[in-house]
Scaffold this active site. Structure first.
Site, PDB file in Angstrom:
ATOM      1  N   HIS A 183       0.832  -1.219   0.000  1.00  0.00           N
ATOM      2  CA  HIS A 183       0.000   0.000   0.000  1.00  0.00           C
ATOM      3  C   HIS A 183       0.860   1.261   0.000  1.00  0.00           C
ATOM      4  O   HIS A 183       1.982   1.282   0.509  1.00  0.00           O
ATOM      5  CB  HIS A 183      -1.013   0.010   1.152  1.00  0.00           C
ATOM      6  CG  HIS A 183      -0.447   0.159   2.529  1.00  0.00           C
ATOM      7  ND1 HIS A 183      -0.791  -0.674   3.568  1.00  0.00           N
ATOM      8  CD2 HIS A 183       0.413   1.054   3.066  1.00  0.00           C
ATOM      9  CE1 HIS A 183      -0.169  -0.289   4.667  1.00  0.00           C
ATOM     10  NE2 HIS A 183       0.579   0.757   4.383  1.00  0.00           N
ATOM     11  N   GLU A 188      -5.038   0.170   0.079  1.00  0.00           N
ATOM     12  CA  GLU A 188      -4.733  -1.247   0.243  1.00  0.00           C
ATOM     13  C   GLU A 188      -4.898  -1.984  -1.091  1.00  0.00           C
ATOM     14  O   GLU A 188      -5.467  -1.436  -2.042  1.00  0.00           O
ATOM     15  CB  GLU A 188      -5.685  -1.843   1.305  1.00  0.00           C
ATOM     16  CG  GLU A 188      -5.519  -1.240   2.708  1.00  0.00           C
ATOM     17  CD  GLU A 188      -4.269  -1.750   3.449  1.00  0.00           C
ATOM     18  OE1 GLU A 188      -3.235  -1.992   2.806  1.00  0.00           O
ATOM     19  OE2 GLU A 188      -4.352  -1.874   4.683  1.00  0.00           O
TER      20      GLU A 188
HETATM   21  C1  F6R Z   1       1.560   6.576   6.356  1.00  0.00           C
HETATM   22  C2  F6R Z   1       1.244   5.818   5.155  1.00  0.00           C
HETATM   23  C3  F6R Z   1       1.591   4.390   5.014  1.00  0.00           C
HETATM   24  C4  F6R Z   1       2.967   4.037   5.530  1.00  0.00           C
HETATM   25  C5  F6R Z   1       3.216   2.551   5.413  1.00  0.00           C
HETATM   26  C6  F6R Z   1       4.579   2.161   5.932  1.00  0.00           C
HETATM   27  O1  F6R Z   1       1.160   7.927   6.188  1.00  0.00           O
HETATM   28  O2  F6R Z   1       0.685   6.393   4.286  1.00  0.00           O
HETATM   29  O3  F6R Z   1       1.521   4.053   3.641  1.00  0.00           O
HETATM   30  O4  F6R Z   1       3.929   4.758   4.799  1.00  0.00           O
HETATM   31  O5  F6R Z   1       2.233   1.866   6.122  1.00  0.00           O
HETATM   32  O6  F6R Z   1       4.615   2.374   7.307  1.00  0.00           O
HETATM   33  P1  F6R Z   1       5.988   2.346   8.086  1.00  0.00           P
HETATM   34  O7  F6R Z   1       6.776   3.500   7.580  1.00  0.00           O
HETATM   35  O8  F6R Z   1       5.619   2.539   9.520  1.00  0.00           O
HETATM   36  O9  F6R Z   1       6.635   1.045   7.783  1.00  0.00           O
END
Ligand code: F6R
Length: 261
Positions: free
Chosen positions: A138, A143
Site C-alpha cells: 500500500h 490497500e
Molecule cells: C503513512 C502511510 C503508510 C505508511 C506505510 C509504511 O502515512 O501512508 O503508507 O507509509 O504503512 O509504514 P511504516 O513506515 O511505519 O513502515
C-alpha cells in the site's frame, strides 16, 4: 522511475531531505506531501536539523498528510495530525494551519474527503510527495485492490496493516482503527515528484513487485511506474530482491552531479 540504493536508512533520509530542502530554497511556497509511519522519521529529523543549523525556512510552505485514522480520540498521540505535529510541524516554522490532514473526525466523512481533495487542488497541487510502503504494497492507505485512479476516500485497513501498525498502539491490534481516510492513488499520482522510501528486509518483496512487477491494483505502489518523476530510495535490505539492483547502482553512480533526484 529512478531507483537509488543506499547503504543505510540514514543516508537515504538525508538524500530525501536534501531534495526537499533544495525545493524549498527555490520555491519558498512549495507544497509538501507528508507521510507518517516510521519510515520518514529520519527525513523529518534531518529537515529539523537543516532548519535549526542552516536556517531552512518552511514559513511559506504548505503541507498535506497522506492519510488519517478514523475514530481515534482527537488528542490521541497516534493520530496522524498529532504524529506530524510531533515529528515535523512543531519542529520547524510552518505557519499555523499550513499543514492539513484529512479530517478523520468529521461527521460527514465523504464530504471531508471531497474537501481535502479540493484543498490540494486549490493549493496548486503537491510539489513533492514523500511515501512509505506497506508490507502489502500500500501507499497512503490504498490497500491492495484500490483503484489506480482513486481520490481521497474512506478505506478499510487490511488485517495485515492493522497487525503491522499495532506496534504504535502498545501491540494491541484491537486498538488500531479499522477505517482511515487516505489520498487516493490518483491523488498521489498528481503530485509533481514522488519520493518513495523503504528500509529493511520486510519491505523487500513489496519493493521488488513495485519496481519490477506488473502495474496492478493488487500492488498499489506499482502505480509509481505510471509517474513521470518517481524516485524510489531503498537501503540494501529493502533492495535485496531487486533483480536489476546492479543496474540501478550503475545508473545512479553515473548520473550527472547537477541532476539531483
Ligand atoms: C503513512 C502511510 C503508510 C505508511 C506505510 C509504511 O502515512 O501512508 O503508507 O507509509 O504503512 O509504514 P511504516 O513506515 O511505519 O513502515
Amino acid at each position: 522511475m529512478e531507483v537509488v540504493i543506499v547503504p543505510s536508512a540514514q543516508q537515504g533520509s538525508a538524500l530525501a531531505a536534501g531534495a526537499i530542502a533544495q525545493l524549498l530554497r527555490t520555491k519558498h511556497d512549495a507544497v509538501l506531501g507528508l507521510a507518517t509511519g516510521s519510515t520518514p522519521l529520519g527525513v523529518y529529523d534531518e529537515l529539523a536539523r537543516l532548519h535549526t543549523d542552516e536556517g531552512l525556512s518552511f514559513a511559506e510552505a504548505r503541507g498535506f498528510a497522506l492519510d488519517e485514522y478514523v475514530g481515534l480520540p482527537p488528542d490521541h498521540p497516534e493520530s496522524y495530525r498529532e504524529v506530524l505535529r510531533r515529528e515535523i510541524v512543531g519542529r520547524v516554522n510552518f505557519a499555523p494551519g499550513a499543514v492539513r490532514t484529512p479530517d478523520g473526525w468529521a461527521s460527514d466523512l465523504p464530504a471531508a474527503c471531497a474537501d481535502y481533495e479540493q484543498a490540494i487542488v486549490a493549493a496548486g497541487g503537491v510539489d513533492l510527495q514523500l511515501l512509505g510502503i506497506g508490507t502489502d504494497g500500500h501507499i497512503g492507505f490504498n490497500e491492495p485492490s484500490s483503484s489506480l485512479a482513486s481520490t481521497t476516500r474512506v478505506k478499510t485497513l487490511t488485517p495485515q496493516t492493522r497487525a503491522d501498525n499495532a506496534r504504535f498502539f502498545d501491540d494491541d491490534i484491537d486498538a488500531v482503527p479499522e477505517h482511515v481516510l487516505t489520498q487516493g492513488i490518483g491523488t498521489i499520482l498528481r503530485a509533481r515528484h514522488l519520493v518513495l522510501l523503504a528500509w529493511g528486509e520486510n519491505k523487500a518483496a513489496a519493493i521488488a513487485e513495485t519496481v519490477e512487477g506488473p502495474i496492478r491494483a493488487m500492488m498499489p505502489a506499482s502505480a509509481l511506474q505510471l509517474h513521470p518523476h518517481a524516485t524510489v530510495i531503498v537501503d540494501d535490505a529493502a533492495a535485496s530482491l531487486l533483480q536489476k539492483a546492479d543496474y540501478y547502482r550503475y545508473v545512479y553512480d553515473h548520473k550527472p552531479a547537477w541532476q539531483g533526484i
